[in-house]
Design a protein around this motif. Structure first.
Motif, mmCIF file in Angstrom:
data_model
loop_
_atom_site.group_PDB
_atom_site.id
_atom_site.type_symbol
_atom_site.label_atom_id
_atom_site.label_comp_id
_atom_site.label_asym_id
_atom_site.label_seq_id
_atom_site.Cartn_x
_atom_site.Cartn_y
_atom_site.Cartn_z
ATOM 1 N N VAL A 123 44.862 44.469 42.516
ATOM 2 C CA VAL A 123 43.950 45.236 43.376
ATOM 3 C C VAL A 123 42.597 44.541 43.557
ATOM 4 C CG1 VAL A 123 45.048 47.437 42.800
ATOM 5 C CG2 VAL A 123 43.110 46.632 41.439
ATOM 6 N N LEU A 124 42.455 43.343 43.033
ATOM 7 C CA LEU A 124 41.177 42.637 43.089
ATOM 8 C C LEU A 124 41.140 41.654 44.260
ATOM 9 C CD1 LEU A 124 40.718 41.776 39.303
ATOM 10 C CD2 LEU A 124 39.642 43.629 40.586
ATOM 11 N N PRO A 125 39.940 41.384 44.779
ATOM 12 C CA PRO A 125 39.813 40.348 45.811
ATOM 13 C C PRO A 125 40.234 38.989 45.263
ATOM 14 C CG PRO A 125 37.791 41.649 45.646
ATOM 15 C CD PRO A 125 38.672 42.047 44.497
ATOM 16 N N PHE A 126 40.769 38.146 46.135
ATOM 17 C CA PHE A 126 41.300 36.845 45.747
ATOM 18 C C PHE A 126 40.285 36.014 44.956
ATOM 19 C CE2 PHE A 126 41.981 32.308 46.773
ATOM 20 C CZ PHE A 126 43.203 32.137 46.138
ATOM 21 N N GLN A 127 39.029 35.974 45.396
ATOM 22 C CA GLN A 127 38.019 35.170 44.719
ATOM 23 C C GLN A 127 37.758 35.683 43.302
ATOM 24 O OE1 GLN A 127 37.664 36.427 47.775
ATOM 25 N NE2 GLN A 127 37.386 34.679 49.130
ATOM 26 N N PHE A 128 37.840 36.971 43.108
ATOM 27 C CA PHE A 128 37.633 37.534 41.779
ATOM 28 C C PHE A 128 38.810 37.189 40.864
ATOM 29 C CE2 PHE A 128 36.910 40.952 38.618
ATOM 30 C CZ PHE A 128 35.589 40.655 38.326
ATOM 31 N N VAL A 129 40.008 37.193 41.423
ATOM 32 C CA VAL A 129 41.191 36.780 40.660
ATOM 33 C C VAL A 129 41.045 35.314 40.251
ATOM 34 C CG1 VAL A 129 43.696 36.371 40.769
ATOM 35 C CG2 VAL A 129 42.719 38.481 41.705
ATOM 36 N N GLN A 130 40.568 34.475 41.159
ATOM 37 C CA GLN A 130 40.349 33.062 40.838
ATOM 38 C C GLN A 130 39.344 32.916 39.699
ATOM 39 O OE1 GLN A 130 39.388 31.530 44.832
ATOM 40 N NE2 GLN A 130 41.086 30.109 44.507
#
Length: 163
Positions: free
Chosen positions: A88-95
């Protein structure tokens, strides 16, 4: 004086709480027993889940022992640094979280306080002593040497200022 990073401090405190102070203590059984974490093997990539207030780490059954160890510690990084589910997290936050879990993995698998005790710190020695991939040890030695160089620069600068 050069201080430790947040992740470096977390890994060292965690290892000390488990009374892990030697490279031979760094293994799946010792760490998971100490942390009371279950390990299960499956055909998919590694993952950590929480069920009924218990943590379970799933590791790929086809991976070798060294890769399983590194993957387990990567998942521990998520446990000790993050909350929630990445889906459920934005891609950049997952990175960012993946980078943090990888950094945790480097400091936990090859702790700085243990590296400080070695007479020589080379990728071959680190790989052999800490049972990690050679490419992993190359990166960890780079991290260690970079910090040592920064420490020397700061010491030199402080001596110049004191003159």
């Amino acid at each position: 004086m050069l201080t430790s990073t947040r992740i470096e401090n977390i890994t060292q405190q965690l290892l000390m709480s488990l009374q892990v102070d030697q490279p031979e203590d760094l293994n799946i059984d010792r760490i998971t027993e100490g942390l009371r974490i279950k390990v299960r093997y499956w055909e998919f990539e590694s993952e950590i889940v929480k069920r009924k207030e218990k943590n379970i780490i799933f590791l790929n059954i086809e991976s070798n022992e060294v890769k399983r160890w590194q993957n387990l510690v990567h998942e521990l990084g998520h446990l000790y640094l993050h909350v929630g589910r990445q889906e459920v997290l934005p891609f950049q936050f997952v990175q960012l979280q993946e980078w943090q879990a990888n950094t945790f993995m480097y400091y936990f698998c090859v702790p700085t306080f243990m590296l400080d005790e070695l007479p020589t710190v080379t990728p071959a020695e680190v790989s052999r002593i800490f049972n990690v991939d050679y490419s992993f040890s190359v990166r960890r030695v780079e991290m260690y040497e970079s910090k040592q160089n920064l420490r020397r620069i700061r010491l030199y600068e402080s001596q110049l200022i004191g003159v």
